[in-house]
Design a protein around this motif. Structure first.
Motif: not given
Length: 224
Positions: A163-168
Motif C-alpha cells: 500500500v505504501e509503495a504504490n500510487d493509487f
C-alpha cells in the motif's frame, strides 16, 4: 425512287434512335456502378472502424479498464476469496509474499513469544518486507481489490508495504478481509490513510471458509 428514299430515311432514323438508346443505357449503368462502389466503400470503412473499436475494448479488458486483486493470505482463507473475486470479475491476481514467510508457529497468536505476537506488541517490527511490491502495467488497472486476514482488529501488516509503495491516484480501491470472529473494523480506513491516494470503498469482511455464492453476490452488487 421516292419509296426507296422513304425506306432509307426510315432505316437511318431507326439506327439513330438505337444509338441514342444505347448511349443512354450505358450512361445509367455507369452511374449505378459508381453508386454501388460508393456504398461498398462506406460499408467497408464502417466495418473497419467497428473492428478497431472491438479491438480497443479487447485490449483493455473492458471500457472501464482492468481489475487487479492483490492479497496476502496467511492460512489460505483470503486466497480462496481472492480467487473467487478474480473468477467473477475476470481480473488479474497478485499474491503478496513476505521475504521471510510466516510459519505456523509464527502465526500462533496465542503464544506471546510468537512472531505475530511480538510484531503486534512492537509496531516497529510490523515493517514486513515483501518479495515485490511492483505491478506490471500498473497504470492500466482502474479497480484494485486488496485482501488480507484480520489481525488484532486491523489489516494483517504484510499488506502495508504494498500500500505504501504504490500510487493509487485515479483508482477505485476495494478492501476485503477474512476473519473467524472479528469484523472489518477500521482496517480499510487505516489502509486508505496509509496510501494517501485513491478512491477507497467501504469493503467487505468474509468468514473463514466463505461460500463462493456469497462472494459472487457481493462483487456483482458493486456494479463494476
Amino acid at each position: 425512287m421516292k419509296v426507296k428514299k422513304i425506306i432509307s430515311m426510315i432505316l437511318v432514323s431507326v439506327a439513330a434512335i438505337s444509338l441514342l438508346v444505347g448511349c443512354g443505357s450505358s450512361g445509367n449503368n455507369g452511374e449505378e456502378e459508381s453508386t454501388q462502389q460508393t456504398v461498398q466503400e462506406k460499408e467497408t470503412n464502417n466495418t473497419t472502424q467497428d473492428q478497431r473499436n472491438t479491438e480497443a475494448v479487447s485490449d483493455t479488458g473492458s471500457e472501464n479498464g482492468k481489475t487487479l486483486i492483490v492479497y496476502y493470505s496467511a492460512t489460505g482463507n483470503t486466497k480462496a476469496v481472492a480467487n473467487t473475486i478474480a473468477e467473477t470479475t475476470g481480473g488479474d491476481l497478485l499474491e503478496l509474499e513476505p521475504v521471510e514467510p510466516y510459519s505456523n508457529e509464527d502465526l500462533d497468536w496465542t503464544d506471546e513469544s510468537s512472531r505475530v505476537s511480538r510484531e503486534y506488541e512492537n509496531e516497529d517490527e510490523r515493517d514486513v518486507e515483501l518479495v515485490s511490491t511492483e505491478v506490471d502495467d500498473w497504470e492500466s488497472y482502474d479497480t484494485v481489490f486488496i485482501g488480507y486476514p484480520i489481525w488484532w482488529a486491523i489489516a494483517a501488516w504484510p499488506v502495508n508495504d504494498f500500500v505504501e509503495a504504490n500510487d493509487f491516484t485515479g483508482k477505485t480501491v476495494i478492501p476485503f478481509c477474512t476473519s473467524a470472529t472479528s469484523g472489518m473494523g477500521e482496517s480499510g480506513e487505516l489502509l486508505a490513510e496509509l496510501a494517501g491516494t485513491g478512491d477507497w470503498q467501504e469493503g467487505q469482511r468474509f468468514r473463514s471458509g466463505a461460500d463462493d455464492k456469497e462472494i459472487q453476490e457481493w462483487v456483482e452488487s458493486l456494479g463494476l
